[in-house]
Design an enzyme around this catalytic site. Structure first.
Site, PDB file in Angstrom:
ATOM      1  N   SER A 124       6.749 -16.909 -13.007  1.00 29.01           N
ATOM      2  CA  SER A 124       6.860 -15.500 -13.377  1.00 29.01           C
ATOM      3  C   SER A 124       7.217 -15.368 -14.852  1.00 29.01           C
ATOM      4  CB  SER A 124       7.963 -14.853 -12.540  1.00 29.01           C
ATOM      5  OG  SER A 124       8.338 -13.592 -13.080  1.00 29.01           O
ATOM      6  N   TYR A 148      17.271 -14.858  -9.443  1.00 25.66           N
ATOM      7  CA  TYR A 148      15.850 -15.010  -9.059  1.00 25.66           C
ATOM      8  C   TYR A 148      15.093 -15.720 -10.177  1.00 25.66           C
ATOM      9  CZ  TYR A 148      10.945 -13.873  -9.201  1.00 25.66           C
ATOM     10  OH  TYR A 148       9.584 -13.969  -9.365  1.00 25.66           O
ATOM     11  N   LYS A 152      13.121 -19.616 -10.544  1.00 24.39           N
ATOM     12  CA  LYS A 152      11.780 -19.907 -11.057  1.00 24.39           C
ATOM     13  C   LYS A 152      11.866 -20.919 -12.200  1.00 24.39           C
ATOM     14  CE  LYS A 152       9.193 -17.213  -8.494  1.00 24.39           C
ATOM     15  NZ  LYS A 152       8.271 -17.792  -7.504  1.00 24.39           N
TER      16      LYS A 152
HETATM   17  C1  WQD Z   1       8.231  -1.790 -14.578  1.00 28.11           C
HETATM   18  C2  WQD Z   1       8.687  -0.676 -15.507  1.00 28.11           C
HETATM   19  C3  WQD Z   1      11.015  -0.147 -15.286  1.00 28.11           C
HETATM   20  C4  WQD Z   1      10.654   1.373 -11.172  1.00 28.11           C
HETATM   21  C5  WQD Z   1       9.691  -6.971 -11.949  1.00 28.11           C
HETATM   22  C6  WQD Z   1      10.562  -8.177 -11.841  1.00 28.11           C
HETATM   23  C7  WQD Z   1       9.790  -9.375 -12.307  1.00 28.11           C
HETATM   24  C8  WQD Z   1       8.461  -9.480 -11.585  1.00 28.11           C
HETATM   25  C9  WQD Z   1       7.669  -8.190 -11.685  1.00 28.11           C
HETATM   26  C10 WQD Z   1       8.637 -11.124  -9.833  1.00 28.11           C
HETATM   27  C11 WQD Z   1      10.050  -0.948 -16.153  1.00 28.11           C
HETATM   28  C12 WQD Z   1      10.151   1.038 -14.849  1.00 28.11           C
HETATM   29  C13 WQD Z   1      10.383   0.832 -12.411  1.00 28.11           C
HETATM   30  C14 WQD Z   1      11.060   2.723 -11.072  1.00 28.11           C
HETATM   31  C15 WQD Z   1      10.886   2.928 -13.452  1.00 28.11           C
HETATM   32  N1  WQD Z   1       8.652  -9.820 -10.221  1.00 28.11           N
HETATM   33  N2  WQD Z   1      10.492   1.603 -13.526  1.00 28.11           N
HETATM   34  N3  WQD Z   1      11.168   3.458 -12.233  1.00 28.11           N
HETATM   35  O1  WQD Z   1      11.004  -4.911 -13.852  1.00 28.11           O
HETATM   36  O2  WQD Z   1       8.912  -5.315 -15.276  1.00 28.11           O
HETATM   37  O3  WQD Z   1       9.360  -6.751 -13.302  1.00 28.11           O
HETATM   38  O4  WQD Z   1       8.513  -7.145 -11.192  1.00 28.11           O
HETATM   39  O5  WQD Z   1       8.374 -12.087 -10.501  1.00 28.11           O
HETATM   40  O6  WQD Z   1      10.577 -10.517 -12.021  1.00 28.11           O
HETATM   41  O7  WQD Z   1      11.655  -7.995 -12.712  1.00 28.11           O
HETATM   42  O8  WQD Z   1       8.666  -4.399 -12.941  1.00 28.11           O
HETATM   43  O9  WQD Z   1       7.754  -2.485 -11.704  1.00 28.11           O
HETATM   44  O10 WQD Z   1      10.245  -2.967 -11.527  1.00 28.11           O
HETATM   45  O11 WQD Z   1       9.298  -2.049 -13.656  1.00 28.11           O
HETATM   46  O12 WQD Z   1      11.002   3.622 -14.479  1.00 28.11           O
HETATM   47  O13 WQD Z   1      11.345   3.278  -9.953  1.00 28.11           O
HETATM   48  O14 WQD Z   1       8.839   0.521 -14.753  1.00 28.11           O
HETATM   49  O15 WQD Z   1      12.151   0.293 -16.016  1.00 28.11           O
HETATM   50  O16 WQD Z   1      10.030  -0.415 -17.472  1.00 28.11           O
HETATM   51  P1  WQD Z   1       9.564  -5.289 -13.938  1.00 28.11           P
HETATM   52  P2  WQD Z   1       9.003  -2.947 -12.355  1.00 28.11           P
END
Ligand code: WQD
Length: 349
Positions: A124, A148, A152
């Site tokens: 990841s 987590y 990885k």
């Molecule tokens: C994306 C953007 C949030 C939800 C995560 C894990 C990472 C990987 C992929 C496993 C960010 C914003 C999100 C919400 C929001 N998983 N957001 N409101 O955090 O980049 O990555 O998933 O490997 O390890 O950390 O993805 O989709 O959670 O967030 O504003 O309800 O959307 O702040 O900018 P992220 P995400």
């Protein structure tokens, strides 16, 4: 030639199974169904017309692993199985270390016992932690910021060590950016347990009316519109990256890391606007405080995968949102079947 897919009933695993079957591979799936449904196997069969040999078991059950390798002629492993919720990992780190690390150690030991030295590992972009510059390239120093991510990172290090100790190993570490979307048929897709942590499945559930409004975690980042920027990649593009990595490890030895991303970042507001466009639904949202641990911007330099795997992402954000929406409206409650407690028996589908 059989490929063992650990975690093959999950989101990325199931999409990879479809691409493998459509490319003529024989596959065997192992999954404990802790975060997925066996129903996805029936859906895979509906798409490909092919059966899958399925073991409802767990990487912590070394005896079952031994059975799987003795009953099947496994040539390579694509290793998806693992817990992956960042927030949850902070609360129950030991559960994450046992499940992800010990499970992988068991798998590697049984692989070595059976002389199977080829693995594609589901890593990841989280292993990059917080970096000053973007795009992110594979040679950057790695730093995890949560249990987590540390699992990885540790598994990547374990895989490097086994490759140094035994030159027979051939390993590809695939660092995913933000997987989103669904198979264009709408037959398989992302089916998060409970309230989605991630942006696109949350937006999708707002669009279909299961959730009332989206919380946008901060609009005070140093980005073009103040909201977080991420490299969203279509899950089918991600799946095809696994097939290219499998081809690579079949023809060489050693270990290589590859970024699987589009190389393009989109903000939260841009994703909202795109989803509204494809669904025709208004996505109500409220700006709230930043989510602890979030970074401002993340997107990939995927030139190494393009060069060495002959792979690049083909689908754009509109297709990602359109395919997500199709899956959502065709499956308002995801895979509905609830699974019984797992028993370590072979279940033929
Ligand atoms: C994306 C953007 C949030 C939800 C995560 C894990 C990472 C990987 C992929 C496993 C960010 C914003 C999100 C919400 C929001 N998983 N957001 N409101 O955090 O980049 O990555 O998933 O490997 O390890 O950390 O993805 O989709 O959670 O967030 O504003 O309800 O959307 O702040 O900018 P992220 P995400």
């Amino acid at each position: 030639m059989s490929i063992l897919i650990t975690g093959g009933t999950g989101y990325i695993g199931s999409h990879t199974c479809v691409e493998l079957l459509n490319s003529g591979y024989e596959i065997v799936v192992l999954d404990n169904l802790s975060n997925s449904r066996k129903d996805s196997l029936d859906r895979i069969k509906r798409i490909t017309g092919k059966d899958i040999k399925f073991y409802h078991s767990d990487l912590l059950n070394k005896g079952d692993l031994h059975t799987i390798f003795s009953e099947n002629n496994i040539d390579a492993v694509i290793h998806f199985a693992g817990l992956k919720a960042v927030g949850e990992s902070v609360n129950v780190p030991l559960h994450y270390y046992e499940n992800n690390i010990t499970g992988t150690l068991n798998l590697l030991e049984v692989m070595e016992k059976f002389g199977v030295y080829r693995m594609v590992f589901s890593s990841s972009a989280t292993v990059y932690g917080t970096q000053e510059k973007v795009p992110l390239s594979e040679d950057l120093p790695l730093q995890a910021t949560n249990p987590y991510g540390r699992t990885k990172l540790m598994i990547e290090e374990i895989l490097r060590d086994v490759t140094i100790a035994n030159r027979n190993w051939s390993i590809a570490l695939l660092r995913y950016f933000n997987p989103v979307g669904a198979h264009p048929s709408g037959t398989i897709g992302e089916d998060p347990n409970g309230i989605p942590n991630n942006l696109v499945p949350y937006i999708s559930q707002v669009a279909i009316g299961k959730l009332s409004e989206l919380k946008v975690y901060g609009n005070d980042y140093n980005t073009h519109d103040g909201t977080g920027v991420r490299d969203y990649i279509h899950v089918v593009d991600l799946a095809s990256g696994h097939l290219k990595a499998l081809e690579k490890i079949m023809r060489s030895t050693g270990i290589n890391a590859y970024n699987l991303g589009t190389g393009r970042g989109y903000s939260v507001l841009e994703v909202i606007q795109t989803f509204e466009k494809v669904s025709g639904k208004l996505i109500p949202y409220k700006i709230t405080r930043r989510r602890p641990g979030d970074i401002a911007i993340s997107y990939a330099d995927s030139s190494k995968a393009e060069k060495e795997l002959n792979w690049s992402a083909q689908k754009n954000l509109l297709e990602m949102c359109a395919d997500s929406w199709r899956w959502q409206i065709q499956n308002p409650n995801g895979y509905e079947s609830k699974e019984p407690e797992y028993s370590s028996k072979l279940i033929l589908n």
